[in-house]
Design an enzyme around this catalytic site. Structure first.
Site, mmCIF file in Angstrom:
data_model
loop_
_atom_site.group_PDB
_atom_site.id
_atom_site.type_symbol
_atom_site.label_atom_id
_atom_site.label_comp_id
_atom_site.label_asym_id
_atom_site.label_seq_id
_atom_site.Cartn_x
_atom_site.Cartn_y
_atom_site.Cartn_z
ATOM 1 N N GLY A 92 -18.240 42.509 104.032
ATOM 2 C CA GLY A 92 -19.130 42.896 102.934
ATOM 3 C C GLY A 92 -19.492 41.729 102.037
ATOM 4 O O GLY A 92 -18.812 40.710 101.998
ATOM 5 N N ARG A 107 -20.994 43.937 93.751
ATOM 6 C CA ARG A 107 -20.571 44.171 92.363
ATOM 7 C C ARG A 107 -20.004 42.929 91.682
ATOM 8 O O ARG A 107 -19.825 42.881 90.482
ATOM 9 C CB ARG A 107 -19.543 45.323 92.333
ATOM 10 N N GLY A 114 -20.396 50.415 106.596
ATOM 11 C CA GLY A 114 -19.224 51.152 106.131
ATOM 12 C C GLY A 114 -17.935 50.674 106.783
ATOM 13 O O GLY A 114 -17.961 49.962 107.788
ATOM 14 N N ARG A 117 -8.070 9.824 89.261
ATOM 15 C CA ARG A 117 -9.055 10.449 90.145
ATOM 16 C C ARG A 117 -8.608 10.367 91.601
ATOM 17 O O ARG A 117 -7.694 9.619 91.932
ATOM 18 C CB ARG A 117 -10.416 9.795 89.910
ATOM 19 N N TYR A 172 -10.250 0.782 83.065
ATOM 20 C CA TYR A 172 -10.792 1.442 84.243
ATOM 21 C C TYR A 172 -10.451 0.589 85.464
ATOM 22 O O TYR A 172 -10.797 -0.604 85.489
ATOM 23 C CB TYR A 172 -12.326 1.613 84.170
ATOM 24 N N ASN A 226 1.082 -6.640 85.000
ATOM 25 C CA ASN A 226 0.708 -5.986 83.743
ATOM 26 C C ASN A 226 -0.794 -6.131 83.532
ATOM 27 O O ASN A 226 -1.331 -7.238 83.601
ATOM 28 C CB ASN A 226 1.468 -6.647 82.579
HETATM 29 C C1 UD1 Z 1 -12.519 51.512 99.801
HETATM 30 C C2 UD1 Z 1 -12.121 52.898 100.313
HETATM 31 C C3 UD1 Z 1 -11.497 53.669 99.166
HETATM 32 C C4 UD1 Z 1 -10.298 52.907 98.626
HETATM 33 C C5 UD1 Z 1 -10.662 51.475 98.240
HETATM 34 C C6 UD1 Z 1 -9.387 50.684 97.985
HETATM 35 C C7 UD1 Z 1 -13.642 53.607 102.111
HETATM 36 C C8 UD1 Z 1 -14.831 54.411 102.462
HETATM 37 N N1 UD1 Z 1 -13.281 53.595 100.819
HETATM 38 O O1 UD1 Z 1 -13.535 51.652 98.841
HETATM 39 O O2 UD1 Z 1 -11.078 54.943 99.616
HETATM 40 O O3 UD1 Z 1 -9.756 53.570 97.505
HETATM 41 O O4 UD1 Z 1 -11.368 50.824 99.306
HETATM 42 O O5 UD1 Z 1 -9.654 49.390 97.506
HETATM 43 O O6 UD1 Z 1 -13.037 53.013 102.998
HETATM 44 N N2 UD1 Z 1 -16.284 46.174 104.435
HETATM 45 C C9 UD1 Z 1 -16.786 45.693 105.625
HETATM 46 N N3 UD1 Z 1 -17.873 46.286 106.182
HETATM 47 C C10 UD1 Z 1 -18.484 47.354 105.621
HETATM 48 C C11 UD1 Z 1 -17.958 47.864 104.398
HETATM 49 C C12 UD1 Z 1 -16.859 47.241 103.831
HETATM 50 O O7 UD1 Z 1 -16.264 44.721 106.178
HETATM 51 O O8 UD1 Z 1 -19.454 47.837 106.203
HETATM 52 C C13 UD1 Z 1 -15.113 45.516 103.825
HETATM 53 C C14 UD1 Z 1 -15.436 44.885 102.496
HETATM 54 O O9 UD1 Z 1 -15.816 43.526 102.680
HETATM 55 C C15 UD1 Z 1 -14.130 45.021 101.718
HETATM 56 C C16 UD1 Z 1 -13.472 46.248 102.338
HETATM 57 O O10 UD1 Z 1 -14.131 46.486 103.567
HETATM 58 O O11 UD1 Z 1 -13.294 43.898 101.889
HETATM 59 C C17 UD1 Z 1 -13.560 47.479 101.447
HETATM 60 O O12 UD1 Z 1 -14.905 47.755 101.171
HETATM 61 P P1 UD1 Z 1 -15.390 48.163 99.714
HETATM 62 O O13 UD1 Z 1 -16.851 48.306 99.750
HETATM 63 O O14 UD1 Z 1 -14.802 47.264 98.712
HETATM 64 O O15 UD1 Z 1 -14.744 49.626 99.606
HETATM 65 P P2 UD1 Z 1 -14.417 50.429 98.276
HETATM 66 O O16 UD1 Z 1 -15.662 51.013 97.742
HETATM 67 O O17 UD1 Z 1 -13.602 49.626 97.356
HETATM 68 CA CA CA Z 2 -12.905 47.479 97.358
#
Ligand code: UD1
Ligand code: CA
Length: 457
Positions: free
Chosen positions: A12, A16, A81, A337, A370, A381
């Site tokens: 993802g 946010r 998802g 540095r 420097y 020194n």
């Molecule tokens: C998710 C859970 C929620 C839980 C919360 C805990 C689901 C539907 N929801 O929500 O129940 O309480 O985590 O932190 O599972 N990701 C992918 N591909 C995608 C979607 C997400 O790789 O298509 C990865 C994201 O990069 C992230 C993780 O999955 O690292 C979780 O996704 P995120 O969108 O943060 O889920 P939440 O809304 O937090």
């Molecule tokens: Ca999350």
């Protein structure tokens, strides 16, 4: 042979976070969020599959030093998802029989002891599905754990799909699951995206498992902080604070004095020996290492620095990618540095900047200097106000100074330059030519000077 298959979801973008950089690459206590998650698998002997998508090359290079593990990558081109993300790793569990541990790449506070115990419990209870949960005072944003009257888990309902009654539930889904491979395969073939976000939710596997009469368990983590997921900068800052507290506690337990842990910022991978004292407002970053009996006075920033024993770093000093040897004093207001090495028993004083410079045992650069691209010999020194002019506007050049040399105040040493052992420069000299061992020079530009006859030649 691996004992376990683990899948980490990290494809993802993390909208946010409002960042150009994807969420899992943001740091918490100086280490990328995803790396914290992977480190929880240390010692589990697991085959690991990372599901990546956005900025996939950057994720792979961030995890490069874990390549010694059985680390694999699959691409999720479109983020449809968490269930869809797991599906991208299907080839890894198509022929595998056993538990599949699924972690979300955005939960950096998990402890590896917790993960190990969770997997153990899943195996010992012969469950088909175990979900790690926590009780939160403020469960907003998390999937809610729905149980029947007997206390059995029957569903996970996402915040956006929850009615007001369900939203009252304070037990939440951590995103950590252990799922039997046969159940996971079965679910993959049957999942849908009939929900508010039109996503394929992994969490739908609970209701699916119920319909198949599978053995479902929850594992409630004691310290609910562990399962804070990072979705926003605010959550990142919260996680940062919690992790820093844990890091400070670990060093305190190992015999480090931290005068005020609340204002001391120590990254996750920093190593500190016992009897080190750290005053407030210090930033110890990256892979910094500090040996025994050393003191770091207030307001310093050390990044990837290696500091020896019995060193005193005085206030307002910055040290980056450099080494300081035993018994040396640095600062106040010194700036080391990258690429600098100060050996043992040296003094680097106030308003001294070193760049790619080696200062050998017992040498002193006590104030206002420097030095760049230079080597300063043992016991030499360097007087106040000395400038190593290493750059002619186009190229950088080196300066090599031997042992027991005396550089008078306000000398300008124009590189490329070699100064032999025991040579001297008078105050204010502008040195444009090499100086032989034992010679003294003076003037602008410096000429050889014979102190006995008080003659120049
Ligand atoms: C998710 C859970 C929620 C839980 C919360 C805990 C689901 C539907 N929801 O929500 O129940 O309480 O985590 O932190 O599972 N990701 C992918 N591909 C995608 C979607 C997400 O790789 O298509 C990865 C994201 O990069 C992230 C993780 O999955 O690292 C979780 O996704 P995120 O969108 O943060 O889920 P939440 O809304 O937090
Ligand atoms: Ca999350």
């Amino acid at each position: 042979m691996a004992d376990l298959l683990s899948i980490i979801l990290a494809a993802g973008k993390g909208t946010r976070m409002k960042s150009d950089k994807i969420k899992v690459l943001h740091p918490v206590a100086g280490k990328a969020i995803i790396k914290h998650v992977l480190n929880t698998l240390d010692g589990l002997n697991s085959k690991i599959v990372n599901v990546i998508g956005h900025q996939k090359e950057e994720v792979q290079s961030e995890l490069e030093d874990l390549n010694k593990w059985d680390l694999n990558y699959v691409i999720q081109a479109e983020q449809l998802g968490t269930g869809h993300a797991v599906k991208q790793a299907e080839s890894f569990f198509a022929d595998y029989e056993g538990p599949v541990l699924i972690l979300y790449g955005d939960t950096p506070l998990l402890r590896k002891e917790t993960i190990a115990e969770f997997v153990k419990e899943h195996k010992q209870s012969n469950s088909d599905l175990t979900v790690m949960t926590a009780i939160f005072d403020d469960p907003e944003g998390y999937g809610r754990i729905v149980k029947d009257e007997a206390g059995n888990l029957t569903a996970i309902v996402e915040e956006k799909d929850a009615d007001s009654e369900t939203r009252q539930i304070r037990e939440i889904n951590s995103g950590v699951n252990c799922i039997d491979s046969a159940l996971l395969r079965d679910f993959m073939a049957n999942m849908n995206n009939n929900n508010a976000q039109q996503e394929y939710y992994l969490t739908d596997i609970i209701e699916f498992a119920v319909t198949r009469n599978k053995k479902i368990n929850t594992y409630t983590v004691e310290d609910s902080d562990e399962i804070i997921g990072i979705n926003t900068r605010k959550q990142q800052a919260e996680a940062e604070k919690i992790l820093r507290g844990r890091i400070a506690d670990r060093h305190l337990a190992n015999g480090v004095t931290i005068i005020d842990p609340d204002t001391t910022y120590i990254d996750a991978e920093v190593e500190i020996a016992k009897d080190v004292t750290i005053y407030p407002f210090n930033y110890l970053e990256g892979k910094t290492k500090i040996a025994q009996n050393t003191t770091i006075n207030p307001n310093c920033k050390l990044k990837d620095a290696v500091i020896g024993e019995n060193v005193e770093i005085l206030s307002n000093t910055i040290i980056k990618e450099s080494k300081v040897g035993a018994g040396t004093n640095v600062g106040p207001f010194a700036y080391l540095r990258p690429g600098s090495t100060v050996e043992a028993n040296c003094k680097i004083g106030d308003f001294v900047e070193l760049k790619k410079t080696t200062v050998k045992n017992g040498a002193k650069v006590p104030h206002l200097c420097y030095a760049g691209d230079a080597e300063i010999g043992e016991r030499t020194n360097i007087g106040a106000g000395t400038i190593f002019a290493n750059y002619d506007g186009e190229n950088k050049f080196k300066t090599e100074i031997g042992s027991d040399v005396f550089i008078g105040s306000d000398s300008i040493l124009i590189a490329p330059l070699k100064i032999g052992d025991k040579a001297k420069t008078a105050a204010g000299s502008v040195v444009t030519k090499d100086i032989n061992s034992g010679d003294t020079v003076m003037g602008v530009p410096a000429r050889i000077y014979n102190p006995k006859s008080k003659q120049e030649n």
